[in-house]
Motif scaffolding. Sequence first.
Motif, mmCIF file in Angstrom:
data_model
loop_
_atom_site.group_PDB
_atom_site.id
_atom_site.type_symbol
_atom_site.label_atom_id
_atom_site.label_comp_id
_atom_site.label_asym_id
_atom_site.label_seq_id
_atom_site.Cartn_x
_atom_site.Cartn_y
_atom_site.Cartn_z
ATOM 1 N N UNK A 11 11.896 0.496 -5.352
ATOM 2 C CA UNK A 11 11.073 -0.785 -5.793
ATOM 3 C C UNK A 11 10.748 -0.871 -4.369
ATOM 4 N N UNK A 12 9.125 -0.984 -4.424
ATOM 5 C CA UNK A 12 8.044 -1.066 -3.243
ATOM 6 C C UNK A 12 7.394 -2.301 -3.610
ATOM 7 N N UNK A 13 7.181 -3.150 -2.425
ATOM 8 C CA UNK A 13 6.503 -4.326 -2.377
ATOM 9 C C UNK A 13 5.529 -4.385 -1.256
ATOM 10 N N UNK A 14 4.405 -4.669 -1.500
ATOM 11 C CA UNK A 14 3.289 -4.959 -0.382
ATOM 12 C C UNK A 14 2.436 -6.118 -0.783
ATOM 13 N N UNK A 15 1.826 -6.898 0.330
ATOM 14 C CA UNK A 15 0.995 -7.701 0.089
ATOM 15 C C UNK A 15 -0.442 -7.425 0.417
ATOM 16 N N UNK A 16 -1.335 -8.537 -0.242
ATOM 17 C CA UNK A 16 -2.733 -8.355 0.318
ATOM 18 C C UNK A 16 -2.663 -8.859 1.853
ATOM 19 N N UNK A 17 -3.862 -8.508 2.519
ATOM 20 C CA UNK A 17 -3.840 -8.842 4.023
ATOM 21 C C UNK A 17 -3.933 -10.218 4.117
ATOM 22 N N UNK A 18 -3.137 -10.729 4.931
ATOM 23 C CA UNK A 18 -3.079 -12.171 5.292
ATOM 24 C C UNK A 18 -2.499 -13.110 3.912
ATOM 25 N N UNK A 19 -1.882 -12.232 3.059
ATOM 26 C CA UNK A 19 -1.602 -12.737 1.505
ATOM 27 C C UNK A 19 -2.492 -13.608 0.899
ATOM 28 N N UNK A 20 -3.859 -13.048 1.091
ATOM 29 C CA UNK A 20 -4.891 -13.748 0.124
ATOM 30 C C UNK A 20 -4.727 -13.512 -1.147
ATOM 31 N N UNK A 21 -5.101 -14.480 -1.663
ATOM 32 C CA UNK A 21 -5.109 -14.684 -3.283
ATOM 33 C C UNK A 21 -6.394 -13.618 -3.835
ATOM 34 N N UNK A 22 -6.036 -12.432 -4.137
ATOM 35 C CA UNK A 22 -7.153 -11.503 -4.538
ATOM 36 C C UNK A 22 -6.830 -10.676 -5.711
ATOM 37 N N UNK A 55 0.409 -10.021 -4.023
ATOM 38 C CA UNK A 55 1.466 -9.032 -3.667
ATOM 39 C C UNK A 55 1.392 -8.204 -5.057
ATOM 40 N N UNK A 56 2.021 -6.952 -4.762
ATOM 41 C CA UNK A 56 2.384 -6.193 -5.961
ATOM 42 C C UNK A 56 3.598 -5.283 -5.847
ATOM 43 N N UNK A 57 4.429 -5.185 -7.047
ATOM 44 C CA UNK A 57 5.624 -4.608 -7.023
ATOM 45 C C UNK A 57 5.481 -3.380 -7.651
ATOM 46 N N UNK A 58 5.992 -2.155 -7.311
ATOM 47 C CA UNK A 58 6.119 -1.100 -7.981
ATOM 48 C C UNK A 58 7.499 -0.525 -8.236
ATOM 49 N N UNK A 59 7.999 0.058 -9.153
ATOM 50 C CA UNK A 59 9.351 0.655 -9.396
ATOM 51 C C UNK A 59 8.860 2.011 -9.919
ATOM 52 N N UNK A 60 9.271 3.009 -9.126
ATOM 53 C CA UNK A 60 8.975 4.464 -9.343
ATOM 54 C C UNK A 60 10.289 5.113 -8.940
ATOM 55 N N UNK A 61 10.409 6.516 -9.578
ATOM 56 C CA UNK A 61 11.281 7.516 -9.264
ATOM 57 C C UNK A 61 10.558 8.215 -8.081
ATOM 58 N N UNK A 62 11.188 8.361 -6.809
ATOM 59 C CA UNK A 62 10.701 8.898 -5.730
ATOM 60 C C UNK A 62 10.521 10.540 -6.040
ATOM 61 N N UNK A 63 9.420 10.968 -5.620
ATOM 62 C CA UNK A 63 9.445 12.456 -5.413
ATOM 63 C C UNK A 63 10.053 13.316 -4.626
ATOM 64 N N UNK A 64 10.545 14.352 -4.691
ATOM 65 C CA UNK A 64 11.424 14.977 -3.847
ATOM 66 C C UNK A 64 10.227 15.901 -2.879
ATOM 67 N N UNK A 65 9.064 15.811 -3.235
ATOM 68 C CA UNK A 65 8.071 16.655 -2.428
ATOM 69 C C UNK A 65 7.256 15.756 -1.412
ATOM 70 N N UNK A 66 7.565 14.600 -1.505
ATOM 71 C CA UNK A 66 6.634 13.634 -0.475
ATOM 72 C C UNK A 66 7.731 12.665 0.175
ATOM 73 N N UNK A 67 7.276 12.180 1.491
ATOM 74 C CA UNK A 67 8.194 11.205 2.136
ATOM 75 C C UNK A 67 7.689 9.958 1.413
#
Length: 120
Positions: A11-22, A55-67
């Motif tokens: 589960x990956x979460x990250x925000x817009x710069x300065x948490x601006x509403x974008x 901000x955005x949430x992503x749920x994914x199955x992690x690849x074995x080929x990339x960090x």
Amino acid sequence: MAQSLSSILVHIIFSTKERRFFLNEVIINELYRYIAGILKKCDCETCQIGCTWNHIHILCALSKNYALSEIIEMVKTGSSKWIKTKGKTDRDFYWQSGYGAFSISFTHKNVVCNYIANQK
């Protein structure tokens, strides 16, 4: 064992710069598809993507080929560049520099998918 097997949900979460509403309704569905395309190129299966205005949430199955850090960098860089092509006001778009990433048990996959889908 001659082959490699990896089965990790993240589960990956990250925000817009300065948490601006974008992130608005006009762009998000196309953004989700774009990010899913990046994840597919990284050999990651997208389970669910959702966002609010800042901000955005992503749920994914992690690849074995990339960090994980490489995957997040590709998603953030690629999607940021793409958003900047969408319109005059979008040229100032940036993601924040950090992120959160948490492993999720497969028994909780549906709960996390529902949370991401209904977070608004």
